[in-house]
Design an enzyme around this catalytic site. Structure first.
Site, PDB file in Angstrom:
ATOM      1  N   GLU A  31       0.899 -31.345  87.225  1.00  0.00           N
ATOM      2  CA  GLU A  31       1.623 -32.540  87.694  1.00  0.00           C
ATOM      3  C   GLU A  31       2.673 -32.133  88.723  1.00  0.00           C
ATOM      4  O   GLU A  31       3.620 -32.869  88.983  1.00  0.00           O
ATOM      5  CB  GLU A  31       2.257 -33.290  86.521  1.00  0.00           C
ATOM      6  CG  GLU A  31       1.230 -33.791  85.526  1.00  0.00           C
ATOM      7  CD  GLU A  31       1.710 -34.970  84.691  1.00  0.00           C
ATOM      8  OE1 GLU A  31       2.489 -35.804  85.206  1.00  0.00           O
ATOM      9  OE2 GLU A  31       1.309 -35.050  83.523  1.00  0.00           O
ATOM     10  N   TRP A  32       2.474 -30.989  89.300  1.00  0.00           N
ATOM     11  CA  TRP A  32       3.428 -30.394  90.240  1.00  0.00           C
ATOM     12  C   TRP A  32       3.836 -31.358  91.368  1.00  0.00           C
ATOM     13  O   TRP A  32       5.037 -31.658  91.530  1.00  0.00           O
ATOM     14  CB  TRP A  32       2.829 -29.067  90.683  1.00  0.00           C
ATOM     15  CG  TRP A  32       3.401 -28.360  91.858  1.00  0.00           C
ATOM     16  CD1 TRP A  32       4.484 -28.715  92.624  1.00  0.00           C
ATOM     17  CD2 TRP A  32       2.910 -27.123  92.391  1.00  0.00           C
ATOM     18  NE1 TRP A  32       4.681 -27.775  93.609  1.00  0.00           N
ATOM     19  CE2 TRP A  32       3.729 -26.789  93.489  1.00  0.00           C
ATOM     20  CE3 TRP A  32       1.859 -26.272  92.057  1.00  0.00           C
ATOM     21  CZ2 TRP A  32       3.538 -25.649  94.263  1.00  0.00           C
ATOM     22  CZ3 TRP A  32       1.670 -25.134  92.824  1.00  0.00           C
ATOM     23  CH2 TRP A  32       2.500 -24.823  93.905  1.00  0.00           C
ATOM     24  N   ASP A  58       2.595 -30.467  82.237  1.00  0.00           N
ATOM     25  CA  ASP A  58       3.519 -31.496  82.722  1.00  0.00           C
ATOM     26  C   ASP A  58       4.739 -30.842  83.388  1.00  0.00           C
ATOM     27  O   ASP A  58       4.892 -29.619  83.314  1.00  0.00           O
ATOM     28  CB  ASP A  58       3.927 -32.385  81.542  1.00  0.00           C
ATOM     29  CG  ASP A  58       4.168 -33.821  81.952  1.00  0.00           C
ATOM     30  OD1 ASP A  58       4.526 -34.050  83.129  1.00  0.00           O
ATOM     31  OD2 ASP A  58       4.023 -34.720  81.105  1.00  0.00           O
ATOM     32  N   TYR A 117       6.218 -34.369  90.514  1.00  0.00           N
ATOM     33  CA  TYR A 117       7.633 -34.068  90.290  1.00  0.00           C
ATOM     34  C   TYR A 117       8.329 -33.584  91.556  1.00  0.00           C
ATOM     35  O   TYR A 117       9.552 -33.598  91.637  1.00  0.00           O
ATOM     36  CB  TYR A 117       7.784 -33.047  89.150  1.00  0.00           C
ATOM     37  CG  TYR A 117       7.457 -33.682  87.814  1.00  0.00           C
ATOM     38  CD1 TYR A 117       8.428 -34.372  87.097  1.00  0.00           C
ATOM     39  CD2 TYR A 117       6.162 -33.641  87.296  1.00  0.00           C
ATOM     40  CE1 TYR A 117       8.134 -34.986  85.890  1.00  0.00           C
ATOM     41  CE2 TYR A 117       5.850 -34.245  86.093  1.00  0.00           C
ATOM     42  CZ  TYR A 117       6.839 -34.926  85.392  1.00  0.00           C
ATOM     43  OH  TYR A 117       6.547 -35.549  84.204  1.00  0.00           O
ATOM     44  N   ASP A 138       2.577 -42.504  86.321  1.00  0.00           N
ATOM     45  CA  ASP A 138       1.645 -42.677  85.194  1.00  0.00           C
ATOM     46  C   ASP A 138       0.917 -44.015  85.288  1.00  0.00           C
ATOM     47  O   ASP A 138       1.526 -45.039  85.613  1.00  0.00           O
ATOM     48  CB  ASP A 138       2.417 -42.687  83.868  1.00  0.00           C
ATOM     49  CG  ASP A 138       3.001 -41.324  83.522  1.00  0.00           C
ATOM     50  OD1 ASP A 138       2.890 -40.389  84.343  1.00  0.00           O
ATOM     51  OD2 ASP A 138       3.571 -41.210  82.426  1.00  0.00           O
TER      52      ASP A 138
END
Ligand code: GLA
Length: 408
Positions: free
Chosen positions: A190-191, A157, A194, A218
């Site tokens: 999850e690069w 994450d 973000y 999500d």
């Protein structure tokens, strides 16, 4: 000259180099706890649903007993909230001792003994999203710990990391650290999710670093959530589709079929679209107690075959008309998967007439193709020529899914 031509064709058609760990040659299939079980650590009041070793052992049992493994679902994955709030005296991550009394290695052994693979969760920043220890400053040590435990997949994450250069470096360093352990560990990132709010992610680098990557919010257990993910993906498909392929996939998040929020038509839509988008099929639901219709849909071999097609070409939205969305995904064969979503949440079933010649990949029916309707119900629709027309009848928020296979 010929070489130059091949190179040019390749640059425009071939996906960029994938992370070279031999994993995720087709989209990952398995189970992940987050959407259904969240950060429930209250084992006193909710022993059956709290995040503890028993939950994963029961899911692993169900994966084998209920035909999930046979259908292709292989990974049993822990999400956030498994660790103890402090690292041990050597600085190693450790599981919460009350909820994981046997330790993670034993849990991984149990899952492996069932013929399944085991996934765990960490974070590139100083803390996980739920406030447990993150891996910042510990990438190598944590990768080693995960390898020693027998981890097969790491979901990494991106919470608590505000500097975008550090985020990028962190994801790359963890990728290297995982590779250096010598254990095959699938790397789920999850690069881009973000990075998007700050700048456009470098998808070439992401594909070289990760086996799949979350791009957007999500998933929730609702049709509006599914629609927002699908619409975001369609809007950004020029960027996303070319970077997907064997070894690296766009991840629109978990399948929520079998829970509370989607009607059966909407569950058909999620399943069909995730297959079209070449998405990882990571279910988040309760495998111990599932409605037979949801189970049959999740285990539908024809849909799974589209998802796992060896060509690994991600599908895309072809267009929108009269409250319908039209998608196609080129498959090996050659064959073509076509999905039509009825976006009108009003009235009853509506017919969508599809003229084959209007599809971008109409060539699959030149001179003829064999048509199999998979959703809403399975039906062999017979042979069509280029001037052929298909008519699907689709419920509100439902999807028709079919394959067109060339006949020589
Ligand atoms: C983020 C991720 C989710 C889940 C939670 C856990 O929101 O995007 O998928 O892992 O963190 O805290």
């Amino acid at each position: 000259m010929i070489y130059l031509l091949v190179l040019l064709v390749c640059v425009s058609v071939c996906p960029v180099q994938a992370l070279d760990n031999g994993l995720a040659l087709t989209p990952t299939m398995g189970w992940l706890h987050w959407e259904r079980f969240l950060c429930n650590t209250d084992c006193e009041n909710d022993p059956d649903n709290c995040i503890r070793e028993k939950l994963y052992m029961q899911m692993a049992d169900a994966m084998v007993a209920e035909g999930w493994l046979e259908a292709g679902y292989e990974y049993v994955c822990i999400d956030d909230c498994w660790p103890h709030h402090q690292r041990d005296a050597q600085g190693r991550l450790q599981a919460d001792p009350k909820r994981f009394p046997s330790g993670i290695k034993k849990l991984a052994d149990y899952i492996h003994s069932k013929g399944l693979k085991f996934g765990i969760y960490g974070d590139v920043g100083s803390m996980t999203c739920a406030g447990y220890p993150g891996s910042l400053g510990f990438y190598e040590q944590d990768a080693k710990t995960f390898a020693e435990w027998g981890v097969d997949l790491l979901k990494f994450d991106g919470c608590y990391m505000n500097d975008m250069d550090m985020l990028e470096a962190g994801y790359k360093n963890m990728s290297k650290a995982l590779n250096q352990t010598g254990r095959s560990i699938l790397y789920s990132c999850e690069w881009p999710l973000y990075e998007w709010p700050h700048r456009q992610p470098n998808y070439t680098a992401i594909r070289q670093t990760c086996n799949h990557w979350r791009n957007y919010n999500d998933v929730y257990d609702s049709w509006s959530s599914i629609q927002s993910i699908v619409d975001w993906t369609a809007t950004h498909q020029k960027i996303l589709v070319p970077v997907a392929g064997p070894g690296g996939w766009n991840d629109p998040d978990m399948l929520v079929l079998g829970n509370f929020g989607l009607t059966h038509d909407q569950q058909q839509s999620q399943m069909a679209l995730w297959a079209i988008m070449a998405a990882p099929l990571l279910m988040s639901n309760d495998l111990r107690d599932m409605c037979p219709k949801s189970k049959a849909l999740l285990q539908n071999r024809r849909i799974i075959a589209i998802s796992q097609d060896p060509l690994g070409q991600q599908g895309y939205q072809v267009g929108k008309a009269f409250g319908f969305d039209l998608w196609e995904r080129p498959l090996s064969g050659p064959s073509l998967a076509v999905a039509v979503v009825n976006r009108q949440e009003l009235g009853g079933p509506r017919a969508f007439p599809l003229a084959i010649a209007t599809l971008p990949s109409w060539q699959v029916c030149d001179p003829k193709c064999n048509v199999t309707q998979i959703l809403p119900t399975y039906q062999e629709l017979g042979v069509l020529a280029l001037d052929g027309k298909l008519v699907f009848k689709i419920n509100p928020s439902g999807t028709a899914l079919a394959t067109l296979t060339r006949i020589k």
